[in-house]
Design a protein around this motif. Structure first.
Motif, PDB file in Angstrom:
ATOM      1  N   PHE A   1       0.910 -12.990   8.751  1.00 59.75           N
ATOM      2  CA  PHE A   1       1.024 -12.002   7.414  1.00 59.75           C
ATOM      3  C   PHE A   1      -0.273 -11.761   6.846  1.00 59.75           C
ATOM      4  O   PHE A   1      -1.043 -12.765   6.602  1.00 59.75           O
ATOM      5  N   LEU A   2      -0.213 -10.772   6.465  1.00 61.50           N
ATOM      6  CA  LEU A   2      -1.553 -10.222   5.457  1.00 61.50           C
ATOM      7  C   LEU A   2      -1.127 -10.178   3.989  1.00 61.50           C
ATOM      8  O   LEU A   2      -0.322  -9.622   3.518  1.00 61.50           O
ATOM      9  N   THR A   3      -1.891 -10.810   3.134  1.00 61.66           N
ATOM     10  CA  THR A   3      -1.902 -10.790   1.679  1.00 61.66           C
ATOM     11  C   THR A   3      -3.074 -10.905   0.788  1.00 61.66           C
ATOM     12  O   THR A   3      -4.048 -11.126   1.498  1.00 61.66           O
ATOM     13  N   ALA A   4      -2.913 -10.375  -0.401  1.00 58.86           N
ATOM     14  CA  ALA A   4      -4.173 -10.293  -1.134  1.00 58.86           C
ATOM     15  C   ALA A   4      -3.656 -10.464  -2.687  1.00 58.86           C
ATOM     16  O   ALA A   4      -3.546  -9.394  -3.378  1.00 58.86           O
ATOM     17  N   GLU A   5      -3.168 -11.713  -2.918  1.00 57.16           N
ATOM     18  CA  GLU A   5      -2.823 -12.295  -4.200  1.00 57.16           C
ATOM     19  C   GLU A   5      -3.706 -11.539  -5.481  1.00 57.16           C
ATOM     20  O   GLU A   5      -4.942 -12.138  -5.358  1.00 57.16           O
ATOM     21  N   GLY A   6      -3.342 -10.896  -6.413  1.00 57.35           N
ATOM     22  CA  GLY A   6      -4.029 -10.321  -7.388  1.00 57.35           C
ATOM     23  C   GLY A   6      -5.173  -9.045  -6.885  1.00 57.35           C
ATOM     24  O   GLY A   6      -5.693  -8.406  -7.972  1.00 57.35           O
ATOM     25  N   SER A   7      -4.944  -8.760  -5.727  1.00 60.51           N
ATOM     26  CA  SER A   7      -5.767  -7.435  -5.172  1.00 60.51           C
ATOM     27  C   SER A   7      -4.838  -6.715  -4.370  1.00 60.51           C
ATOM     28  O   SER A   7      -5.142  -6.280  -3.178  1.00 60.51           O
ATOM     29  N   GLU A   8      -3.589  -6.500  -4.891  1.00 58.94           N
ATOM     30  CA  GLU A   8      -2.565  -5.831  -3.682  1.00 58.94           C
ATOM     31  C   GLU A   8      -2.917  -4.515  -3.464  1.00 58.94           C
ATOM     32  O   GLU A   8      -2.407  -4.063  -2.262  1.00 58.94           O
ATOM     33  N   TRP A   9      -3.930  -3.828  -4.271  1.00 57.55           N
ATOM     34  CA  TRP A   9      -4.359  -2.593  -3.800  1.00 57.55           C
ATOM     35  C   TRP A   9      -5.155  -2.713  -2.484  1.00 57.55           C
ATOM     36  O   TRP A   9      -5.116  -1.402  -1.822  1.00 57.55           O
ATOM     37  N   LEU A  10      -5.314  -3.766  -1.992  1.00 63.89           N
ATOM     38  CA  LEU A  10      -6.041  -3.704  -0.902  1.00 63.89           C
ATOM     39  C   LEU A  10      -5.302  -3.424   0.333  1.00 63.89           C
ATOM     40  O   LEU A  10      -5.565  -2.912   1.688  1.00 63.89           O
ATOM     41  N   LEU A  11      -3.825  -3.837   0.269  1.00 64.36           N
ATOM     42  CA  LEU A  11      -3.039  -3.584   1.120  1.00 64.36           C
ATOM     43  C   LEU A  11      -2.049  -2.261   1.068  1.00 64.36           C
ATOM     44  O   LEU A  11      -1.260  -2.140   2.217  1.00 64.36           O
ATOM     45  N   GLN A  12      -2.593  -1.332   0.541  1.00 61.30           N
ATOM     46  CA  GLN A  12      -1.775  -0.353   0.500  1.00 61.30           C
ATOM     47  C   GLN A  12      -1.873   0.487   1.893  1.00 61.30           C
ATOM     48  O   GLN A  12      -3.238   0.423   2.183  1.00 61.30           O
ATOM     49  N   GLU A  13      -1.114   1.013   2.644  1.00 63.83           N
ATOM     50  CA  GLU A  13      -1.015   1.687   3.707  1.00 63.83           C
ATOM     51  C   GLU A  13      -1.667   0.722   5.003  1.00 63.83           C
ATOM     52  O   GLU A  13      -2.140   1.261   5.949  1.00 63.83           O
ATOM     53  N   GLN A  14      -1.538  -0.680   4.694  1.00 65.99           N
ATOM     54  CA  GLN A  14      -2.005  -1.669   5.927  1.00 65.99           C
ATOM     55  C   GLN A  14      -0.627  -2.269   6.631  1.00 65.99           C
ATOM     56  O   GLN A  14       0.380  -1.978   6.097  1.00 65.99           O
ATOM     57  N   ILE A  15      -0.952  -2.423   7.728  1.00 67.18           N
ATOM     58  CA  ILE A  15       0.171  -3.261   8.425  1.00 67.18           C
ATOM     59  C   ILE A  15       0.103  -4.585   8.068  1.00 67.18           C
ATOM     60  O   ILE A  15      -0.708  -5.515   8.308  1.00 67.18           O
ATOM     61  N   PRO A  16       1.250  -4.998   7.378  1.00 68.49           N
ATOM     62  CA  PRO A  16       1.008  -6.354   6.391  1.00 68.49           C
ATOM     63  C   PRO A  16       1.436  -7.537   7.320  1.00 68.49           C
ATOM     64  O   PRO A  16       1.369  -8.620   6.948  1.00 68.49           O
ATOM     65  N   SER A  17       1.977  -7.400   8.673  1.00 67.21           N
ATOM     66  CA  SER A  17       2.472  -8.705   9.234  1.00 67.21           C
ATOM     67  C   SER A  17       2.632  -8.239  10.804  1.00 67.21           C
ATOM     68  O   SER A  17       2.821  -6.973  11.171  1.00 67.21           O
ATOM     69  N   GLY A  18       2.681  -9.242  11.784  1.00 62.92           N
ATOM     70  CA  GLY A  18       3.185  -8.905  13.225  1.00 62.92           C
ATOM     71  C   GLY A  18       3.253 -10.146  13.823  1.00 62.92           C
ATOM     72  O   GLY A  18       3.254 -11.348  13.465  1.00 62.92           O
ATOM     73  N   ASP A  19       3.574  -9.723  15.222  1.00 65.95           N
ATOM     74  CA  ASP A  19       4.064 -11.124  16.092  1.00 65.95           C
ATOM     75  C   ASP A  19       2.659 -11.564  16.794  1.00 65.95           C
ATOM     76  O   ASP A  19       1.787 -10.700  17.066  1.00 65.95           O
ATOM     77  N   ILE A  20       2.715 -12.843  17.247  1.00 65.34           N
ATOM     78  CA  ILE A  20       1.768 -13.287  18.109  1.00 65.34           C
ATOM     79  C   ILE A  20       2.684 -13.782  19.354  1.00 65.34           C
ATOM     80  O   ILE A  20       3.452 -14.753  19.204  1.00 65.34           O
ATOM     81  N   GLU A  21       2.585 -13.175  20.171  1.00 66.57           N
ATOM     82  CA  GLU A  21       3.423 -13.049  21.505  1.00 66.57           C
ATOM     83  C   GLU A  21       2.515 -14.059  22.716  1.00 66.57           C
ATOM     84  O   GLU A  21       3.443 -14.507  23.368  1.00 66.57           O
ATOM     85  N   SER A  22       1.277 -14.411  22.541  1.00 64.74           N
ATOM     86  CA  SER A  22       0.948 -15.032  23.538  1.00 64.74           C
ATOM     87  C   SER A  22      -0.619 -15.862  22.973  1.00 64.74           C
ATOM     88  O   SER A  22      -1.018 -15.227  22.079  1.00 64.74           O
TER      89      SER A  22
END
Length: 631
Positions: free
Chosen positions: A542-563
């Motif tokens: 998961f990708l977070t930016a507490e206090g700087s949420e503007w950084l995550l606009q239009e970003q992919i916030p999460s994903g799987d680790i398959e291997s």
């Protein structure tokens, strides 16, 4: 003597490790009991207890009149916290030990077990699903839905199952990780009760227990596990598991008989899936022979296949093959099949046992390593490339030469062609009626036109028209009563997991970037030797930016680790318009994996904090940042 500084289970580790080494050298039971008693004197004498936090407010409880408090309701009790998740087979294996402990000591004796359900899979967070598991496994002690793993994280729990034994002040005394610790569990709890009773610190008052099962309305079916068709009469025989009975039901759904047992004759042999001993047995209903056996008398009951070791091992010699909780059988006596199909639940495979020579072979699911019982998933495919999850039932369709599989934890019916080993999900229509919930058994009836499914957690028998591909519910009637259909549990929204307090927090060196640039964050995580990611469970980031949420606009916030061998690179594109020139972005990762001996399931978390300095001028090419850690 002050307690160690750590607030979680790590604070117990040095003292309990010393105790367990000493117990290995003890010769008599009296010596072992004295060592445990001395250990309790030591940890009870710590000036600062290793105290557990209070249960968070707002949690959902089962089997209690109201939410419990560690420091109010459970004060003066020795408490065993059972951290479990209902799909974990190791947790299920532990339940008989807990049942036995409850039979020996009650809350009036000063002992209480509390199940802390900390989910592994997202759908295990749903209270209705936990209710079904509590009923199915006859759990009669309080259970709390720790859906966000709050208590799990506070205590630094890292695998299922974990037992934590508390003293009467909410002070942590022991932890037991994994299954197979019955002797220690009984020893530690009984000596703890004696220790605190000697000091007058045990209260014998009763806890407000209100069993969830007592609030259920009467129903003809409760967790039906298996269903078989009597082709001579058209009747169905249903294992009504929750009511501990066998029902004989007419085609119109009317209950004809309620009996205590059922036998289905096949070629004068009753084949038995011995789930507990991981074997296939045969009961001769008439005198005859079995492969590689001489003449046997009527009534003979003997092992036909399976060494008794819990494995996914195929072998030409039936007694050298290994099963893992075989839970369903179906016979295909005609050539060229001439075999038993076996739903081997813990290895998530379907296997065959030859009726000619007893050879055990793989059909679909699992993997080649016979010791890996965690190769599960939900993938249509051929042979070993197909993935199932805890299949419980199989039914042979001799009309179409295909096998139907109750793929329980995937909530699906799968179709297997034994000639090609192709495995696909059975596509049906019928709106909500087509939705299964942990189906446990199935059979073909009505001359091959219908497939009856014991839809366990929906408390129903579903009827699949194999020609029209529609699904309906069989209306099961009590005599002179109305139809009772089971509920359909609803899903709750998935919640983002929190990073455990004990997880490493890694502060990375600041990186200079500019607006419009893309920063590559490459995960490079490693597991302990021999450990493997648990298939079918989504390890994730998961990708977070507490206090700087503007950084995550239009970003992919999460994903799987398959291997582990091919981990994702997280792309963070710096916005062209930046609110500030300084920011911190965090990457949290959660790995679900199995120990080398598959005795326990692990969840480990980690948090990387990446400070960013945003420059106006275009800097040089930014190399990918590696997020490296070895668990």
């Amino acid at each position: 003597m002050a307690a160690p500084g750590a607030a979680g289970l790590s604070g117990l580790l040095p003292a309990q490790t010393s105790l367990e080494y000493a117990l290995l050298d003890a010769v008599t039971q009296q010596e072992r009991d004295e060592l445990v008693y001395q250990y309790l004197q030591k940890v009870d004498g710590w000036e600062r207890d290793l105290a557990v936090p209070e249960f968070p407010e707002g949690l959902e409880w089962l089997n209690t009149e109201e939410p419990l408090s560690i420091y109010k309701d459970l004060c003066g009790k020795v408490v065993v916290l059972d951290f479990f998740t209902y799909c974990c087979i190791n947790c299920i294996h532990l339940l008989p030990d807990l049942h036995a402990l409850e039979r020996r000591f009650s809350d009036q004796d000063g002992l209480l077990i509390v199940g802390v359900h900390s989910a592994k899979f997202p759908n295990e967070k749903v209270l209705d699903n936990i209710k079904s598991a509590v009923l199915r496994y006859d759990i009669t002690h309080p259970v709390v839905n720790d859906a966000d793993a709050s208590l799990w994280q506070e205590l630094e729990v890292s695998c299922w199952p974990t037992l934590v034994i508390l003293g009467p002040r909410g002070n942590m005394l022991f932890s037991l990780i994994g299954e197979g610790h019955k002797d220690k569990l009984f020893s530690y709890t009984s000596i703890t009760l004696k220790y605190y009773k000697d000091r007058g610190q045990i209260r014998d008052g009763k806890i407000g227990i209100k069993l969830f099962k007592e609030s259920l309305p009467p129903s003809p079916l409760l967790f039906p596990g298996k269903v078989a068709a009597d082709h001579a009469t058209g009747r169905l025989v249903v294992a009504d598991t929750g009511h501990h009975r066998i029902l004989v039901i007419q085609k119109n759904g009317h209950i004809q008989y309620s009996i205590g047992g059922s036998e289905v004759q096949r070629n004068d042999i009753l084949w038995i899936a011995m789930a507990g001993t991981h074997q296939i047995w045969a009961l001769l209903l008439d005198s005859g022979t079995l492969p590689k056996k001489s003449e046997l008398k009527k009534g003979t009951c003997l092992r036909f296949a399976g060494s008794g070791n819990e494995e996914n091992r195929n072998n030409a010699y039936p007694h050298k093959a290994g099963f893992a909780q075989p839970s369903g059988l179906s016979l295909a006596s005609e050539d060229p099949w001439s075999c038993l199909f076996v739903a081997d639940s813990e290895s998530s495979t379907v296997r065959t046992v030859s009726l000619k020579d007893g050879a055990v072979k793989h059909l679909v699911g699992g993997e080649r390593d016979p010791m890996n019982l965690f190769a599960f998933g939900d993938i249509d495919g051929v042979g070993i490339n197909a993935k199932l999850q805890h299949p419980l039932g199989v039914a042979w369709d001799e009309k179409r030469n295909v096998l139907y599989v109750a793929d329980s934890y995937n909530h699906k019916i799968k179709v297997v062609d034994p000639k090609t080993k192709a495995c696909t999900a059975l596509a049906c229509t019928g709106d909500a009626e087509a939705a299964f919930n942990e189906p446990g058994g199935l059979c073909v009836g009505d001359g091959g036109r219908l497939l009856y499914v014991a839809d366990t957690n929906n408390h129903q028998i579903k009827v699949v028209d194999l020609e029209a591909r529609t699904v309906s519910v069989l209306p099961v009637y009590k005599p002179a009563s109305a139809v009772v259909d089971g509920p359909f549990p609803t899903e709750k929204q998935k919640t983002v997991p929190k990073v455990p307090k004990s997880a490493p927090h890694i502060q990375l060196a600041p990186v200079t970037v500019c607006p419009g640039q893309t920063l590559q964050l490459k995960l490079k995580l490693d597991l302990p030797p021999g450990a493997k990611l648990t298939e079918g469970v989504s390890s994730c980031w998961f990708l977070t930016a507490e206090g700087s949420e503007w950084l995550l606009q239009e970003q992919i916030p999460s994903g799987d680790i398959e291997s582990i061998s091919s981990q994702p690179t997280i792309a963070l594109r710096i916005p062209t318009e930046c609110v500030s020139l300084e920011a911190v972005v965090s990457v949290s990762a959660f790995l679900y994996y199995c120990s080398a001996d598959s005795s326990a399931c692990m969840m480990k978390g980690i948090l990387f904090r990446q400070p960013l300095h945003i420059a106006d001028a275009q800097p040089g090419c930014v190399a990918a940042v590696e997020l490296t850690h070895v668990f």
